[in-house]
Design an enzyme around this catalytic site. Structure first.
Site, PDB file in Angstrom:
ATOM      1  N   GLN A 103       9.404  48.927  34.881  1.00  0.00           N
ATOM      2  CA  GLN A 103       8.080  48.379  34.927  1.00  0.00           C
ATOM      3  C   GLN A 103       7.289  48.886  35.877  1.00  0.00           C
ATOM      4  O   GLN A 103       7.705  48.977  37.215  1.00  0.00           O
ATOM      5  CB  GLN A 103       8.286  46.727  35.318  1.00  0.00           C
ATOM      6  CG  GLN A 103       6.995  46.037  35.510  1.00  0.00           C
ATOM      7  CD  GLN A 103       6.764  45.857  37.025  1.00  0.00           C
ATOM      8  OE1 GLN A 103       7.473  45.534  37.878  1.00  0.00           O
ATOM      9  NE2 GLN A 103       5.524  46.079  37.498  1.00  0.00           N
ATOM     10  N   ARG A 146       0.739  31.986  47.243  1.00  0.00           N
ATOM     11  CA  ARG A 146       2.003  31.239  47.269  1.00  0.00           C
ATOM     12  C   ARG A 146       2.353  30.606  48.728  1.00  0.00           C
ATOM     13  O   ARG A 146       3.055  31.466  49.533  1.00  0.00           O
ATOM     14  CB  ARG A 146       3.060  32.291  46.980  1.00  0.00           C
ATOM     15  CG  ARG A 146       2.912  33.184  45.434  1.00  0.00           C
ATOM     16  CD  ARG A 146       4.024  33.876  44.928  1.00  0.00           C
ATOM     17  NE  ARG A 146       3.286  34.667  43.870  1.00  0.00           N
ATOM     18  CZ  ARG A 146       3.772  36.051  43.644  1.00  0.00           C
ATOM     19  NH1 ARG A 146       4.772  36.593  44.619  1.00  0.00           N
ATOM     20  NH2 ARG A 146       3.336  36.465  42.746  1.00  0.00           N
ATOM     21  N   HIS A 150       3.365  35.657  34.581  1.00  0.00           N
ATOM     22  CA  HIS A 150       4.223  35.960  35.574  1.00  0.00           C
ATOM     23  C   HIS A 150       4.898  34.878  36.305  1.00  0.00           C
ATOM     24  O   HIS A 150       5.221  34.571  37.414  1.00  0.00           O
ATOM     25  CB  HIS A 150       3.322  36.536  36.638  1.00  0.00           C
ATOM     26  CG  HIS A 150       3.770  37.575  37.538  1.00  0.00           C
ATOM     27  ND1 HIS A 150       3.420  38.934  37.486  1.00  0.00           N
ATOM     28  CD2 HIS A 150       4.684  37.796  38.617  1.00  0.00           C
ATOM     29  CE1 HIS A 150       4.089  39.733  38.155  1.00  0.00           C
ATOM     30  NE2 HIS A 150       4.866  38.753  39.104  1.00  0.00           N
TER      31      HIS A 150
HETATM   32  C1  LIG Z   1      10.701  36.393  42.110  1.00  0.00           C
HETATM   33  C2  LIG Z   1       9.875  36.986  41.133  1.00  0.00           C
HETATM   34  C3  LIG Z   1       9.589  38.321  41.319  1.00  0.00           C
HETATM   35  C4  LIG Z   1       8.972  38.838  40.176  1.00  0.00           C
HETATM   36  N1  LIG Z   1       8.790  40.129  40.407  1.00  0.00           N
HETATM   37  C5  LIG Z   1       8.136  40.911  39.451  1.00  0.00           C
HETATM   38  C6  LIG Z   1       7.682  42.173  39.428  1.00  0.00           C
HETATM   39  O1  LIG Z   1       7.956  42.756  40.301  1.00  0.00           O
HETATM   40  N2  LIG Z   1       7.025  42.813  38.414  1.00  0.00           N
HETATM   41  C7  LIG Z   1       6.672  42.286  37.235  1.00  0.00           C
HETATM   42  O2  LIG Z   1       6.166  42.782  36.295  1.00  0.00           O
HETATM   43  N3  LIG Z   1       7.184  40.928  37.185  1.00  0.00           N
HETATM   44  C8  LIG Z   1       7.632  40.313  38.274  1.00  0.00           C
HETATM   45  N4  LIG Z   1       7.974  38.913  38.085  1.00  0.00           N
HETATM   46  C9  LIG Z   1       7.622  38.123  36.873  1.00  0.00           C
HETATM   47  C10 LIG Z   1       8.661  38.241  35.842  1.00  0.00           C
HETATM   48  O3  LIG Z   1       8.807  39.456  35.407  1.00  0.00           O
HETATM   49  C11 LIG Z   1       8.667  37.324  34.799  1.00  0.00           C
HETATM   50  O4  LIG Z   1       7.203  37.614  34.247  1.00  0.00           O
HETATM   51  C12 LIG Z   1       8.709  35.970  35.191  1.00  0.00           C
HETATM   52  O5  LIG Z   1       9.700  35.708  35.954  1.00  0.00           O
HETATM   53  C13 LIG Z   1       9.114  34.936  33.764  1.00  0.00           C
HETATM   54  O6  LIG Z   1       8.830  33.563  33.935  1.00  0.00           O
HETATM   55  P1  LIG Z   1      10.391  32.752  34.449  1.00  0.00           P
HETATM   56  O7  LIG Z   1      10.696  33.016  35.650  1.00  0.00           O
HETATM   57  O8  LIG Z   1       9.917  31.469  34.250  1.00  0.00           O
HETATM   58  O9  LIG Z   1      11.304  33.232  33.256  1.00  0.00           O
HETATM   59  C14 LIG Z   1       8.510  38.204  39.257  1.00  0.00           C
HETATM   60  C15 LIG Z   1       9.073  36.783  38.909  1.00  0.00           C
HETATM   61  C16 LIG Z   1       9.799  36.334  39.745  1.00  0.00           C
HETATM   62  C17 LIG Z   1      10.321  34.627  39.835  1.00  0.00           C
END
Ligand SMILES: Cc1cc2nc3c(=O)[nH]c(=O)nc-3n(C[C@H](O)[C@H](O)[C@H](O)COP(=O)(O)O)c2cc1C
Length: 387
Positions: free
Chosen positions: A137, A174, A285
């Site tokens: 990503q 946040r 996200h």
């Molecule tokens: C702690 C954390 C960090 C994240 N960092 C990124 C990231 O660096 N890049 C990205 O595309 N999505 C990031 N995301 C979003 C995740 O890719 C994803 O969309 C999301 O966690 C999905 O929801 P869920 O946690 O309820 O499964 C992050 C999510 C969390 C919880």
């Protein structure tokens, strides 16, 4: 050839909620809150799961059943299950080496692992572990030279799929992270030191493996940045807002599959199709960016129906179980991803967390498929109770 995943789970943790509870006890508060939280008032975070769970499935108990098979074909690869591990930044903060633990488990179970640009293992290391099967990503770099260099590294690492992110035009608001002064490496305030002292296992493992760093970005970062300089480096390096003009050169350069993540409306899907992208991930996200937004299951149903035949429509945000995966597939997703569920697993169980969480979700999904008499993944929509 991947070594087969063990496909058994620790019976002390038969749900993602059990893993979350254990993770909360095991890692410092600032790290748990970074993982667990949403943004603003957490409305979107909770709505994601709640609204997925409004979806109901119809079981056909008297129909012929010759077995249920979770295999899912996506981008020319036959995965063992219709779910993958979403990109998560700062993973090593929650548990040392967690990107490597999860990448290995994903490879052994033959499901996709997506590495974030701002995770704590280098793309080359993850590619080695997954024999070139991990996805990458990309946060959009402000400078063309850096963008091209990272894309070239992803290609050299044989990543089959590049995921570009659209839903971080600004950094989410946040409150917990603001309160905790979250930074990379962790800021050593008295409160954070006390939190670390209360979690000896995490502290020991972190000491043993060393302070987490943005390994993919290391070649571009000046050495020994203090916290303020690190923040400035990140702000200057990544441009945040994506647009069609920024996607075009990436499409021209990237010969593999290209996916847009963070889609929440039809207009963006139409643009993705016009730009020649191969897939979209309907995602907010995990409720970390727009508290006033829709949960993802709602736009998913509309987008899958309107565009599912033109582009691969996938979804993440809010899934925590096999039934949640089933509900999402029945609503039209071709594939699903989870972020927190897997990180809770690793934070709770360390090196065993990846295998455990994948095995658990597979077992739960298999049970749903057999219960409702769904033989193949693509049959899930036949079980959707239309409202
Ligand atoms: C702690 C954390 C960090 C994240 N960092 C990124 C990231 O660096 N890049 C990205 O595309 N999505 C990031 N995301 C979003 C995740 O890719 C994803 O969309 C999301 O966690 C999905 O929801 P869920 O946690 O309820 O499964 C992050 C999510 C969390 C919880």
């Amino acid at each position: 050839m991947p070594k087969k995943g063990k496909s058994n789970f620790d019976s002390r943790y038969p749900s993602v909620e059990d893993l979350r509870a254990k993770a909360k006890k095991r890692i410092p508060k600032f790290a748990f809150e970074y993982l667990d939280g949403g943004c603003n008032e957490d409305i979107n975070l909770h709505k994601n799961t709640a609204e997925i769970r409004e979806v109901e499935l119809l079981p056909y108990y008297l129909s012929k059943h010759s077995g249920s098979n979770m295999k899912t074909k996506l981008f020319g690869h036959s995965y063992d299950a219709p779910f993958g591990i979403a990109p998560v930044g700062l993973q090593g903060l929650m548990w040392p080496r967690s990107p490597e633990i999860l990448a290995k488990a994903a490879f052994e179970h033959n499901i996709p692992f997506v590495l974030s640009t701002v995770s704590t293992s280098a793309i080359e290391r993850i590619s080695e572990i997954t024999e070139g099967q991990a996805w990458f990503q990309l946060y959009h770099p402000a400078k063309t030279k850096l963008r091209d260099d990272i894309i070239r590294r992803a290609a050299a690492a044989e990543c089959p799929v590049l995921v570009i992110l659209s839903d971080v035009p600004t950094f989410g608001f946040r409150p917990r992270d603001i309160r905790n002064g979250l930074a990379m490496p962790p800021k050593m305030s008295i409160a954070n030191i006390l939190q670390i002292m209360g979690k000896p296992n995490w502290a020991l493992q972190t000491l043993r493996h060393g302070q987490p760093n943005f390994e993919t970005l290391r070649p571009y970062m000046p050495k020994n940045l203090d916290l303020k300089q690190l923040g400035q480096f990140m702000d200057q390096t990544f441009s945040g807002r994506l647009n069609e003009e920024r996607i075009k050169p990436i499409r021209d350069m990237w010969k593999g599959k290209l996916v847009l993540k963070g889609v929440a409306c039809e207009a963006d899907v139409e643009k993705a199709i016009q730009l020649g992208l191969d897939g979209v991930i309907v995602s907010n996200h995990g409720g970390r960016q727009l508290d006033a937004g829709e949960s993802t299951i709602r736009p998913l149903a509309r987008i899958a129906e309107a565009y599912g035949s033109q582009i691969e429509v996938m979804m993440d945000s809010g899934l925590r179980s096999g039934p949640d995966i089933a509900r999402t597939m029945a609503s039209g997703a071709k594939f699903t991803f989870m972020g927190r569920s897997f990180m809770y697993g690793v934070a709770a169980l360390g090196a065993e967390g990846g295998n455990h969480t994948i095995s658990l979700l597979k077992a739960q999904l298999q049970q749903v498929m057999e219960q409702i008499c769904c033989e193949n993944i693509q049959d899930f929509p036949n079980h959707l109770i239309q409202k």
